[in-house]
Write a protein that holds these residues in place. Structure first.
Motif, mmCIF file in Angstrom:
data_model
loop_
_atom_site.group_PDB
_atom_site.id
_atom_site.type_symbol
_atom_site.label_atom_id
_atom_site.label_comp_id
_atom_site.label_asym_id
_atom_site.label_seq_id
_atom_site.Cartn_x
_atom_site.Cartn_y
_atom_site.Cartn_z
ATOM 1 N N ASP A 97 0.716 -1.297 0.085
ATOM 2 C CA ASP A 97 0.006 -0.031 0.086
ATOM 3 C C ASP A 97 0.799 1.205 -0.150
ATOM 4 O O ASP A 97 0.559 2.246 0.695
ATOM 5 N N VAL A 98 1.951 1.249 -0.766
ATOM 6 C CA VAL A 98 2.803 2.341 -0.946
ATOM 7 C C VAL A 98 2.592 2.905 -2.299
ATOM 8 O O VAL A 98 2.716 2.288 -3.249
ATOM 9 N N HIS A 99 2.598 4.276 -2.312
ATOM 10 C CA HIS A 99 1.969 5.064 -3.589
ATOM 11 C C HIS A 99 3.373 5.238 -4.195
ATOM 12 O O HIS A 99 4.369 5.759 -3.613
ATOM 13 N N VAL A 100 3.419 4.836 -5.568
ATOM 14 C CA VAL A 100 4.520 4.974 -6.341
ATOM 15 C C VAL A 100 4.327 6.243 -7.227
ATOM 16 O O VAL A 100 3.646 6.392 -7.994
ATOM 17 N N ALA A 101 5.086 7.475 -6.928
ATOM 18 C CA ALA A 101 5.300 8.601 -7.517
ATOM 19 C C ALA A 101 5.614 8.663 -8.588
ATOM 20 O O ALA A 101 5.151 9.453 -9.702
ATOM 21 N N GLU A 102 6.662 7.908 -8.974
ATOM 22 C CA GLU A 102 7.441 7.766 -10.149
ATOM 23 C C GLU A 102 8.451 6.764 -10.269
ATOM 24 O O GLU A 102 8.950 6.080 -9.214
ATOM 25 N N ALA A 103 8.286 5.986 -11.407
ATOM 26 C CA ALA A 103 9.274 4.862 -11.758
ATOM 27 C C ALA A 103 9.692 5.027 -12.849
ATOM 28 O O ALA A 103 9.334 5.252 -14.045
ATOM 29 N N LEU A 104 11.138 5.110 -12.997
ATOM 30 C CA LEU A 104 11.873 5.705 -14.190
ATOM 31 C C LEU A 104 12.727 4.771 -14.709
ATOM 32 O O LEU A 104 13.540 3.911 -13.905
ATOM 33 N N ARG A 105 13.379 4.618 -15.917
ATOM 34 C CA ARG A 105 14.547 4.065 -16.476
ATOM 35 C C ARG A 105 15.373 4.992 -17.239
ATOM 36 O O ARG A 105 14.783 5.760 -18.086
ATOM 37 N N ALA A 106 16.647 5.081 -16.666
ATOM 38 C CA ALA A 106 17.632 5.938 -17.619
ATOM 39 C C ALA A 106 18.658 5.252 -18.218
ATOM 40 O O ALA A 106 19.116 4.383 -17.660
ATOM 41 N N GLU A 107 19.094 5.845 -19.322
ATOM 42 C CA GLU A 107 20.122 5.161 -20.079
ATOM 43 C C GLU A 107 20.418 6.130 -21.426
ATOM 44 O O GLU A 107 19.536 6.782 -21.871
ATOM 45 N N GLY A 108 21.890 6.382 -21.458
ATOM 46 C CA GLY A 108 22.344 7.265 -22.428
ATOM 47 C C GLY A 108 21.841 8.422 -22.600
ATOM 48 O O GLY A 108 21.713 9.045 -23.481
ATOM 49 N N GLY A 109 21.409 9.163 -21.327
ATOM 50 C CA GLY A 109 21.253 10.400 -21.245
ATOM 51 C C GLY A 109 19.495 10.817 -21.613
ATOM 52 O O GLY A 109 19.129 11.937 -21.621
ATOM 53 N N ARG A 110 19.037 9.617 -21.524
ATOM 54 C CA ARG A 110 17.273 9.791 -21.773
ATOM 55 C C ARG A 110 16.826 8.818 -20.788
ATOM 56 O O ARG A 110 17.413 7.992 -20.016
ATOM 57 N N TYR A 111 15.427 9.312 -20.340
ATOM 58 C CA TYR A 111 14.834 8.340 -19.405
ATOM 59 C C TYR A 111 13.327 8.144 -19.993
ATOM 60 O O TYR A 111 12.848 8.843 -20.908
ATOM 61 N N TRP A 112 12.831 7.028 -19.254
ATOM 62 C CA TRP A 112 11.444 6.612 -19.533
ATOM 63 C C TRP A 112 10.541 6.598 -18.340
ATOM 64 O O TRP A 112 11.207 5.888 -17.438
ATOM 65 N N SER A 113 9.480 6.629 -18.491
ATOM 66 C CA SER A 113 8.644 6.421 -17.185
ATOM 67 C C SER A 113 7.659 5.330 -17.113
ATOM 68 O O SER A 113 7.154 5.023 -18.534
ATOM 69 N N TYR A 114 7.501 4.464 -16.242
ATOM 70 C CA TYR A 114 6.747 3.256 -16.070
ATOM 71 C C TYR A 114 5.419 3.548 -15.587
ATOM 72 O O TYR A 114 4.609 2.783 -15.649
ATOM 73 N N VAL A 115 5.181 4.871 -15.266
ATOM 74 C CA VAL A 115 3.925 5.095 -14.668
ATOM 75 C C VAL A 115 2.950 6.211 -15.549
ATOM 76 O O VAL A 115 2.083 6.452 -15.161
#
Length: 356
Positions: A97-115
């Motif tokens: 029951d923990v709220h995930v405010a953000e989940a990210l992947r970073a690679e090569g100076g770029r990021y992607w969000s899972y949420v």
């Protein structure tokens, strides 16, 4: 356990820029979880990828124990490596029951969000960000936070010195060890000799902390003598009980961890670990414990701190149980020559001088 209250994080790029300053270095092939209780950051922890079986189990216990309410995830590396770890962590957090405010992947100076699935916000090709020269990095530096280039640089920061510095320290250690050995050999009243030795050691601990607090440094013979003093548990516990928020503790114990003969490293490396853990730097604490256990695999303080780190315990868990310096005498009683037995054993382990 490191505070970021001084940094304003308003975007995924800000989060990714802050992470290296939370863990002390720019991560690669890593999963980082920052967990909050309300608005207070309570813990930041990192795992190497891929994550091994059962490696995340302590996180579930931590969530319950610390009543975490929100978390931020940041994975570093290719999607094939990061996504399974993020998916596993997301399930664990949501089950707690923990709220995930953000989940990210970073690679090569770029990021992607899972949420976030909005193409206008998080395009399939990723969003560029600057982890080094952006606003958050600049603010972190202003506030005295440090992010080393990579984990290997952090490892080197606790490795023993070599070359001429090592030779000079080895020579100083031999001189000091010979003096102490002679002192103990000619003791006519062993317990009185032990009491004087412990009293001098306690004074040297406090003096050394004060020296580093004012920007000074121990010379080789002073460092060697303090290394011998700390082989006595009562002296080591004094140093442990005195650890507070001053940077002097990190500076002193890191310096001695790198300088001392391997025989005398376990206490100072354990004190470095305790200082780093209190400061929220679990990465440095873990490396310091590796040095301590390499010197003495059975060293109890190092093994105790290893268990605490492995189970993601907060520093308060042990600090609240540590007696104050003035309580140590009442608990341990008057010094006895038996207190010096570990030191006497180490003094008998004379090793050849090495130059490399």
């Amino acid at each position: 356990m490191t505070s970021i209250s001084t940094l304003v994080l308003s975007s995924p790029a800000d989060i990714l820029a802050a992470v290296p300053y939370l863990i002390g270095f720019h991560p690669q092939d890593s999963l980082v979880v920052a967990a909050f209780a309300g608005s207070a950051l309570r813990v930041t922890t990192r795992w190497d990828l891929p994550i091994g079986p059962g490696a995340l189990d302590p996180l579930a216990a931590l969530l319950r124990r610390e009543r975490m309410t929100m978390a931020v995830l940041a994975g570093y590396g290719p999607a094939a490596l990061v996504t399974p770890a993020v998916d596993q962590t997301l399930r664990l957090l949501r089950e707690g029951d923990v709220h995930v405010a953000e989940a990210l992947r970073a690679e090569g100076g770029r990021y992607w969000s899972y949420v976030c699935a909005r193409a206008d916000c998080c395009p399939p090709e990723g969003t560029p960000y600057d982890p080094v020269s952006g606003r958050v990095a600049a603010e972190a530096v202003v506030h005295g936070l440090v992010a080393l280039p990579d984990r290997r640089t952090l490892v080197r920061s606790v490795e023993p010195y070599g070359g001429l510095r090592r030779v000079a320290m080895s020579q100083a250690t031999r001189r000091v060890a010979a003096d102490v050995r002679a002192l103990l050999t000619r003791a006519e009243r062993p317990d009185e000799t032990a009491a004087a030795f412990v009293a001098d050691g306690l004074a040297r601990v406090r003096s050394a902390i004060g020296r580093y607090d004012s920007g000074g440094r121990l010379d080789d013979e002073e460092a060697a003598r303090l290394g011998l003093d700390l082989a006595v548990i009562r002296v080591r516990d004094e140093a442990w009980a005195l650890i507070d928020d001053r940077e002097a503790h990190l500076a002193l114990w890191r310096d001695l961890t790198r300088r001392l003969d391997p025989r005398f490293v376990a206490p100072v490396a354990s004190l470095l670990a305790a200082s780093a853990w209190r400061d929220g730097d679990c990465a440095l604490a873990g490396l310091a414990l590796e040095r301590a256990l390499a010197a003495d695999p059975a060293y109890s303080m190092a093994n105790l701190l290893c268990q605490a780190l492995r189970h993601l315990l907060p520093p308060d868990a042990l600090r609240e149980r540590m007696p104050a310096p003035e309580e140590l005498d009442a608990q341990m009683g008057r010094p006895r020559m038996s207190w010096l037995v570990p030191l006497i054993a180490l003094l008998g382990e004379e090793r050849p001088l090495l130059a490399g």
